[in-house]
Design a protein around this motif. Structure first.
Motif, PDB file in Angstrom:
ATOM      1  N   THR B  97      16.212 -17.157 -88.006  1.00 30.83           N
ATOM      2  CA  THR B  97      16.677 -16.449 -89.197  1.00 30.83           C
ATOM      3  C   THR B  97      16.073 -17.065 -90.463  1.00 30.83           C
ATOM      4  O   THR B  97      15.596 -16.353 -91.352  1.00 30.83           O
ATOM      5  CB  THR B  97      18.213 -16.483 -89.246  1.00 30.83           C
ATOM      6  N   ASP B 120      20.335  -9.679 -85.404  1.00 31.30           N
ATOM      7  CA  ASP B 120      21.375 -10.427 -84.685  1.00 31.30           C
ATOM      8  C   ASP B 120      22.693  -9.767 -85.029  1.00 31.30           C
ATOM      9  O   ASP B 120      23.252 -10.004 -86.101  1.00 31.30           O
ATOM     10  CB  ASP B 120      21.376 -11.903 -85.102  1.00 31.30           C
ATOM     11  N   ARG B 123      26.147 -12.789 -83.244  1.00 32.57           N
ATOM     12  CA  ARG B 123      26.737 -14.060 -83.633  1.00 32.57           C
ATOM     13  C   ARG B 123      27.562 -13.960 -84.898  1.00 32.57           C
ATOM     14  O   ARG B 123      27.215 -13.212 -85.833  1.00 32.57           O
ATOM     15  CB  ARG B 123      25.640 -15.104 -83.831  1.00 32.57           C
ATOM     16  N   GLN B 129      24.404 -14.213 -93.195  1.00 27.74           N
ATOM     17  CA  GLN B 129      23.350 -15.218 -93.387  1.00 27.74           C
ATOM     18  C   GLN B 129      22.023 -14.531 -93.749  1.00 27.74           C
ATOM     19  O   GLN B 129      21.339 -14.911 -94.697  1.00 27.74           O
ATOM     20  CB  GLN B 129      23.203 -16.028 -92.092  1.00 27.74           C
ATOM     21  N   ASP B 172      14.550  -9.947 -87.023  1.00 29.25           N
ATOM     22  CA  ASP B 172      15.253 -11.116 -86.487  1.00 29.25           C
ATOM     23  C   ASP B 172      16.033 -10.692 -85.258  1.00 29.25           C
ATOM     24  O   ASP B 172      16.461  -9.535 -85.149  1.00 29.25           O
ATOM     25  CB  ASP B 172      16.221 -11.666 -87.553  1.00 29.25           C
TER      26      ASP B 172
HETATM   27 MG    MG Z   1      19.663 -16.513 -86.378  1.00 24.43          MG
END
Ligand code: MG
Ligand code: GTP
Ligand code: GTP
Ligand code: MG
Lengths: 286, 278
Positions: B97, B120, B123, B129, B172
């Protein structure tokens, strides 16, 4: 329980009653390769093989024990002595400070630990003292919400010391407090200074080093720096559900003169196990 | 003076230990040292040159051979149809990331337009993020809600790039282990749906022997076109670079050297080789 390389080498000792130097040499060579591939520190592998070879050639097998069993016992004893004591987990009031390299699994493990203590009937709270990583508070809050654990953080604030002070006050009704911190490594002096301060401010009763099972030869130096900074008293190995053997953990344990407390074995909150030395060693040699 | 295997044994053994201590995986050390032993035995040594020096010079040459010259990302983009689609893969926590954000900043600096796909969806905190990074770098990020199908997110990112004539899509993905068949299947599906031009595998410089296994598995599962080696600032000599490139024979695109957006450098073999053998 042993890798094929070691199994074959041990076969050569099977049925013998007298130490065969050539066979022992070959076994030690195969053992070295297994340990190196498991990421055990190079110097440690060399020291271990010296002492194993010496004992195998000098010690008489006990009455009734074949050479093969005798040598295997020596290998096992030498490795177990490196594991340190299986670290005790106190089931009472405590404050745990989590530390480790970037990406090692601290945040995930913090939530797993909260779950562990919760299940043991202890009121547990978590503090997000990571003021650097984007989404760190969101990540920890999300995990803690899954298990109804209070998670203290101050999004937008960049003073970790303040967050820890405020968090301890806010979570004062809890028996166990776990403090998550940002990743840092040995060369980041300002971050090492930070964790030294957080250790003092938090009056942590435990300081646990979280290391990735796949960490290579850097394990020794990194563990040493963390230990010099805040006296690590427990090591946690994460991502043991991958294929890494965790040999770096041996260095972390010997540098910190502590033991392995828990193993992380997956991404979910339930994926935390108590450390089992036998399982660890046979995986290391396999 | 003809070199015998015995002449170079001590020198080779010493170099073997240095490579191992600097995170070059055992299998890579075996292969490289084996090649050098084979190449040097029976050759002539100039009078006045020490055996150590000859072995060292040969090793440096062998390491440079293994590492190659890196991967020129902007060169690739310039010579391909837009949008160029780049998919980032790797195991948990290696820096994917953060690398996506760094590459976005790098490309923006070099005059390219970028969109990020927040792939992603699994998670905790992943979307937040990626969004924060994207906002700070100043690029658009396409994301769905937590738990959404990552293939759908990345497909949308590509569609967005087409519609807005964006040069590069950086996709990502969630970290995953190579021994989880369902997760590797999911990654293969992501690849089939988004059809990346480049698959970039991300691993960390401090990874030990497992770096070989996982690089191999990811390459076998979805293919790898280039590698980013992160956390090279962690006091490490970067031996993992040798392990990975030796195993899958794909070039290193960037080294990650810190947590800031500027902490990324195009790969060149000299730094690593001189650090290791210097
Ligand atoms: Mg990541
Ligand atoms: N498979 C597996 N993944 C894990 C384990 N522990 C952590 N992870 C994953 O590893 C990645 C990194 O975990 P984090 O908890 O964010 O690591 P961290 O140490 O807090 O990272 P920083 O705060 O950036 O230093 C995430 O994708 C986690 O889901 C484990 O035991 N097994
Ligand atoms: N020191 C250093 N830290 C890095 C580097 N690259 C990434 N990191 C840090 O490593 C940690 C993990 O980075 P992420 O980008 O979350 O890793 P990831 O691969 O996306 O993790 P998952 O999505 O959980 O698998 C973060 O704390 C990053 O800041 C680097 O080059 N050097
Ligand atoms: Mg964290």
């Amino acid at each position: 329980r042993l890798g094929s390389g070691l199994k074959d080498a041990l076969k050569k000792l099977a049925g013998k009653t007298v130490i065969d130097k050539v066979a022992v040499d070959e076994l030690v060579r195969d053992l070295q390769r297994a340990l190196l591939q498991a990421d055990v520190n190079v110097k440690l592998v060399m020291a271990l093989s010296q002492s194993i070879k010496k004992r195998a050639l000098e010690e008489e097998p006990p009455k009734g024990m074949g050479v093969r069993e005798h040598v295997l016992r020596i290998v096992y004893e030498e490795l177990v002595s490196l594991m340190g004591q299986s670290a005790e987990v106190h089931l009472g009031p405590q404050t745990i400070l989590m530390a480790g390299l970037q990406g090692s699994g601290k945040t995930t493990t913090t939530a797993k630990l909260a779950r562990y203590f919760q299940r043991k009937g202890l009121r547990t709270g978590v503090i997000c003292a990571d003021i650097f990583r984007p989404g760190a508070y969101d990540q920890l809050l999300h995990l803690c919400r899954q298990i109804n654990i209070p998670c203290y953080g101050e999004p937008g604030v960049t003073d970790a010391d303040q967050i820890v002070k405020n968090g301890l006050a806010e979570l004062a009704g809890n028996e166990v407090i776990i403090i998550d911190t940002q990743g840092r490594h040995a060369l980041e002096d300002n971050l090492i200074d930070e964790i030294v301060r957080l250790n003092v401010i938090s009056k942590a009763t435990h300081r646990w080093l979280v290391i990735d099972a796949a960490l290579g030869q850097q394990a020794r130096d990194q563990a040493r720096r963390f230990h010099e900074a805040i006296s690590i008293d427990g090591v946690l190995i994460t991502k043991m559900d991958g294929t890494a053997k965790g040999g770096g953990a041996l260095s972390a344990v010997s540098e910190t003169k502590s033991g392995i407390v828990f193993i992380g074995s997956g991404e979910t909150i339930e994926d935390l196990e108590r450390f089992d030395p036998n399982g660890f060693i046979s995986r290391l040699l396999g | 003076l003809v070199l015998t295997e015995k002449d170079i044994a001590d020198s080779l053994e010493e170099l073997e230990l240095i490579l191992l201590e600097n995170d070059v995986a055992l299998s890579a050390v075996d292969a490289i040292v084996g090649t050098i032993r084979h190449d040097l035995t029976g050759t002539h040594r100039k009078i006045g040159s020490s055996i150590d020096a000859v072995v060292e010079k040969t090793l440096k040459h062998a390491l440079r051979d293994v590492l190659g010259e890196g991967f020129d990302l902007t060169g690739y983009i310039d010579s391909h149809d837009r949008p160029v689609r780049v998919l980032f893969t790797g195991v948990n926590g290696t820096g994917k990331t953060t690398t996506v954000a760094k590459v976005a900043a790098y490309l923006k600096e070099h005059g390219y337009s970028v969109v990020i796909g927040s792939g992603d969806t699994f998670r905790a905190g992943a979307n937040e993020q990626m969004k924060t990074h994207a906002d700070r770098v100043g690029v658009k990020v396409i994301r769905h809600q937590h738990g959404a199908d990552p293939s759908a997110v990345l497909f949308d990112a590509v569609e967005y790039a087409r519609a807005h004539k964006i040069d590069v899509v950086l996709a990502d993905t969630a970290g995953r282990f190579h021994n989880r068949a369902n997760l590797m299947n999911q990654l293969e599906k992501i690849r089939r749906v988004m059809k990346p031009d480049l698959v970039v595998y991300v691993d960390e410089a401090v990874a030990g022997n497992d770096a070989v296994i996982r690089a191999d598995e990811f390459n076998a599962a979805v293919g790898t076109d280039a590698v980013v080696l992160t956390k090279a600032d962690m006091d490490t000599k970067g031996g993992a670079a040798i392990s990975i490139v030796h195993t899958i024979g794909k070039p290193i695109m960037f080294l990650g050297v810190g947590q800031g957006y500027g902490d990324i450098i195009p790969f060149s073999p000299d730094r690593i080789v001189d650090d290791l053998v210097g």
